[in-house]
Design a protein around this motif. Structure first.
Motif, short mmCIF file in Angstrom:
data_model
loop_
_atom_site.label_atom_id
_atom_site.label_comp_id
_atom_site.label_asym_id
_atom_site.label_seq_id
_atom_site.Cartn_x
_atom_site.Cartn_y
_atom_site.Cartn_z
N ILE A 1 0.85 -1.20 0.00
CA ILE A 1 0.00 0.00 0.00
C ILE A 1 0.87 1.24 0.00
CG2 ILE A 1 -1.76 1.29 1.27
CD1 ILE A 1 -2.77 -1.35 2.37
N GLY A 2 0.51 2.20 -0.87
CA GLY A 2 1.25 3.45 -0.99
C GLY A 2 0.46 4.65 -0.52
N ARG A 3 0.66 5.76 -1.19
CA ARG A 3 0.06 7.03 -0.77
C ARG A 3 -1.44 7.06 -0.99
NH1 ARG A 3 -1.28 10.68 -4.76
NH2 ARG A 3 -0.78 10.03 -6.89
N ARG A 4 -2.11 7.98 -0.31
CA ARG A 4 -3.55 8.16 -0.45
C ARG A 4 -3.85 8.98 -1.70
NH1 ARG A 4 -7.14 10.46 4.46
NH2 ARG A 4 -6.30 8.53 5.32
N VAL A 5 -4.87 8.54 -2.43
CA VAL A 5 -5.31 9.25 -3.63
C VAL A 5 -6.53 10.10 -3.33
CG1 VAL A 5 -6.15 8.98 -6.00
CG2 VAL A 5 -4.36 7.46 -5.13
N SER A 6 -7.52 9.53 -2.67
CA SER A 6 -8.73 10.26 -2.29
C SER A 6 -9.39 9.52 -1.13
CB SER A 6 -9.70 10.39 -3.47
OG SER A 6 -10.15 9.10 -3.89
N SER A 7 -10.37 10.16 -0.51
CA SER A 7 -11.05 9.54 0.62
C SER A 7 -12.47 10.03 0.70
CB SER A 7 -10.31 9.86 1.94
OG SER A 7 -10.27 11.25 2.16
N VAL B 1 -12.57 -0.07 2.32
CA VAL B 1 -13.74 0.25 3.15
C VAL B 1 -13.61 -0.54 4.44
CG1 VAL B 1 -16.25 0.27 3.34
CG2 VAL B 1 -15.17 0.71 1.13
N ARG B 2 -13.40 0.15 5.54
CA ARG B 2 -13.24 -0.52 6.83
C ARG B 2 -14.56 -1.11 7.31
NH1 ARG B 2 -9.35 3.58 10.36
NH2 ARG B 2 -7.52 3.49 8.97
N LYS B 3 -14.45 -2.20 8.03
CA LYS B 3 -15.64 -2.85 8.58
C LYS B 3 -16.26 -2.02 9.69
CE LYS B 3 -15.38 -6.47 5.95
NZ LYS B 3 -15.11 -7.82 6.46
N SER B 4 -15.44 -1.23 10.37
CA SER B 4 -15.95 -0.40 11.45
C SER B 4 -15.19 0.92 11.46
CB SER B 4 -15.80 -1.11 12.80
OG SER B 4 -16.24 -0.29 13.86
N VAL B 5 -15.94 2.03 11.38
CA VAL B 5 -15.37 3.36 11.46
C VAL B 5 -15.70 3.93 12.83
CG1 VAL B 5 -15.32 5.67 10.44
CG2 VAL B 5 -15.61 3.67 8.98
N ALA B 6 -14.69 4.50 13.50
CA ALA B 6 -14.83 4.89 14.91
C ALA B 6 -15.97 5.87 15.13
CB ALA B 6 -13.51 5.47 15.42
N ASP B 7 -16.10 6.87 14.28
CA ASP B 7 -17.10 7.92 14.53
C ASP B 7 -18.46 7.60 13.91
OD1 ASP B 7 -16.18 8.12 11.98
OD2 ASP B 7 -16.12 10.31 11.93
N LYS B 8 -18.67 6.36 13.48
CA LYS B 8 -19.95 5.95 12.91
C LYS B 8 -20.59 4.90 13.81
CE LYS B 8 -19.05 8.41 9.19
NZ LYS B 8 -19.78 9.65 8.84
#
Length: 509
Positions: free
Chosen positions: A192-198, A224-231
């Motif tokens: 995995i390299g640099r971030r392109v977009s989010s 896509v994470r299975k769990s996002v902290a602020d969601k």
């Protein structure tokens, strides 16, 4: 010493392990004798001054006389004791065994005292002759914080730095989607390299790999994470369901003008969608750049006719494949979902290579699209003309690209007519640099869409009087879906003469 009592009003201190003083007749008489190798305080007459008290050493069997000592003798004795107890500073070579022997002024025997460099106080162990080794003698300096010889000096320093500096946080364990981590299966690994977009739930990053032939491969991965902290859990679950739906359609698509999905890696932490890397932005970026350069282009905000034709035809080719070959409706066709690859030869002068992406709302065509009826939806948003239409938040896709039918029915539409309407909006925008249905007030935008009110004159002027493009846009933006163009009808327009591509089957990437 123990306190035995008083004698003639004075104080007599009786030490332990004493020897009695024998009288000439051999009998024990009077108080206990003064012991050897110990300090005593003799008895004094009542009211005697303290200066008559002294301490000294006595040999075995020799009594001390109070009158034999004066204050000067006492001072000399104390100075002598302190002088013998004082250890002069010395340099201790590394690894050398250190022995300190202190001779007590009241004893004829030596007393050995190990001195610890690790302690701020010198500890004396009387009666012990065992030498003391400097702790940590293998290192130049010993740390007071070290409790084990297995801890390296660097680790001890960093640990103490963290404790003494709360603002310095310890190193965090890397996450599976962090830069530098690996994904993939055996024999096909990507770094995995640099971030392109989010976005809200996902992020797109570069990934790098080396083929067996030694060639470098650079692609992109949608994570896509299975769990996002602020969601909350419901939102996380919904995001996973939407991704699963997108993958269920996307995995079947293979066309030169559609962004290809190469693989999907599902882990407990996240879902990784491996796809082609696009370098060059989107069609929205191309139009925005053209608008910014309008002054240099003689006031033309849209693209040059040749370039507009090229991108319009490439998008039509992708939609024809979806509608006719795999029977899929995209349902979110817009400028932002058309990627432009600028790595192809002569891209700066002849334009890039378009690829359609984002299949989150796409679905297969069904004979029964669901829903109860085709009656107009009533969401309480009054248009400028007084009619009630859906709110912008209830529109599937983007409002400016929505068709009249998409704004008026109370169900999801699984049909290609909505894609063709959005395609007409894109052609108009490529030529003029403006959206055909756009207003600062969403209610007026809805009114213009429902009445198919767009500026024919602006399009004619931008297209340099080309009637072919006007006929093409009019056919795509027809309110009646029964007479609206299909994507096949659009591709047969004479406006595309000179911009057509040879129709090929799926291209192997």
């Amino acid at each position: 010493m123990t306190r035995s009592g008083s004698l003639e009003g004075g104080l007599f201190m009786t030490p332990r392990n004493t020897k009695p003083i024998r009288s000439p007749d051999g009998l024990s008489n009077g108080p206990p004798a003064i012991p050897t190798e110990t300090e005593t305080i003799t008895s004094l007459p009542p009211g005697a001054p303290a200066s008559q008290m002294s301490a000294s050493t006595a040999s075995d069997g020799e009594p001390l006389s109070p009158t034999s000592l004066d204050s000067n003798a006492m001072t000399d004795s104390v100075d002598s004791i302190l002088g013998k107890l004082t250890v002069s500073p010395q340099t201790i070579p590394e690894g050398k065994i250190v022995e300190h022997t202190v001779t007590s002024p009241v004893s004829t025997e030596g007393v050995t005292s190990p001195i610890s460099r690790n302690s701020s106080m010198r500890s004396m162990a009387f009666g012990s002759t065992r030498p003391a080794r400097i702790p940590g003698s293998g290192s130049r300096r010993s740390s007071r914080r070290s409790t084990s010889n297995s801890i390296s000096p660097a680790h001890a320093f960093l640990s103490s730095w963290t404790r003494e500096n709360p603002a310095v946080e310890p190193a965090v364990e890397p996450k599976p989607d962090d830069e530098g981590q690996e994904i993939g299966l055996e024999g096909e690994r990507y770094v995995i390299g640099r971030r392109v977009s989010s976005g809200g739930f996902g992020v797109i990053k570069e990934v790098h790999s080396i083929t067996q032939a030694g060639n470098r491969v650079v692609r992109a991965v949608k994570i896509v994470r299975k769990s996002v902290a602020d969601k909350d859990p419901a939102e996380n679950e919904k995001a996973q369901q939407e991704l699963e739906h997108e993958v269920s359609v996307w995995r079947h698509l293979e066309h030169r003008h559609i962004l290809r999905l190469h693989a999907v890696y599902d882990t407990e932490y996240a879902t990784f969608c491996l796809m082609d890397l696009n370098v060059g932005g989107t069609l929205f970026d191309v139009v925005r750049k053209s608008r910014l350069n309008a002054i240099e282009s003689g006031g033309r905000k849209g693209l040059e006719p040749k370039l507009a034709k090229k991108y319009a035809y490439q998008l039509a080719s992708a939609l024809r494949y979806l509608h006719q070959d795999v029977r899929v409706c995209h349902r979110d066709v817009k400028l932002e979902n058309c990627l432009i690859d600028m790595t192809v030869p002569n891209a700066e002068t002849e334009g890039g290579f378009l690829r359609l992406c984002d299949f989150g709302l796409a679905d297969f065509l069904h004979s029964d699209s669901g829903g109860d009826d085709d009656s107009p939806e009533r969401f309480g948003l009054a248009s400028a003309s007084g009619s009630n239409y859906p709110t912008t938040s209830s529109v599937i896709g983007t409002l400016e690209y929505a068709s009249p039918r998409g704004l008026s029915v109370n169900r999801k539409l699984f049909e290609t007519a909505g894609d063709v309407w959005a395609y007409g909006v894109i052609i108009y925008t490529l030529c003029t640099g403006d959206l055909p249905f756009k207003d600062p007030f969403p209610a007026r935008t809805v009114d213009r869409i429902m009445s198919a009110d767009w500026d024919h004159t602006a399009l004619k002027h931008a297209a340099a009087g080309a009637d072919d493009v006007i006929d093409l846009v009019r056919g795509c933006l027809e309110k009646d879906i029964d007479i609206r163009f299909t994507i096949g009808d659009a591709m047969r327009s004479s406006w595309f003469d000179g911009a057509r591509e040879p129709e090929e089957g799926p291209v192997a990437w």
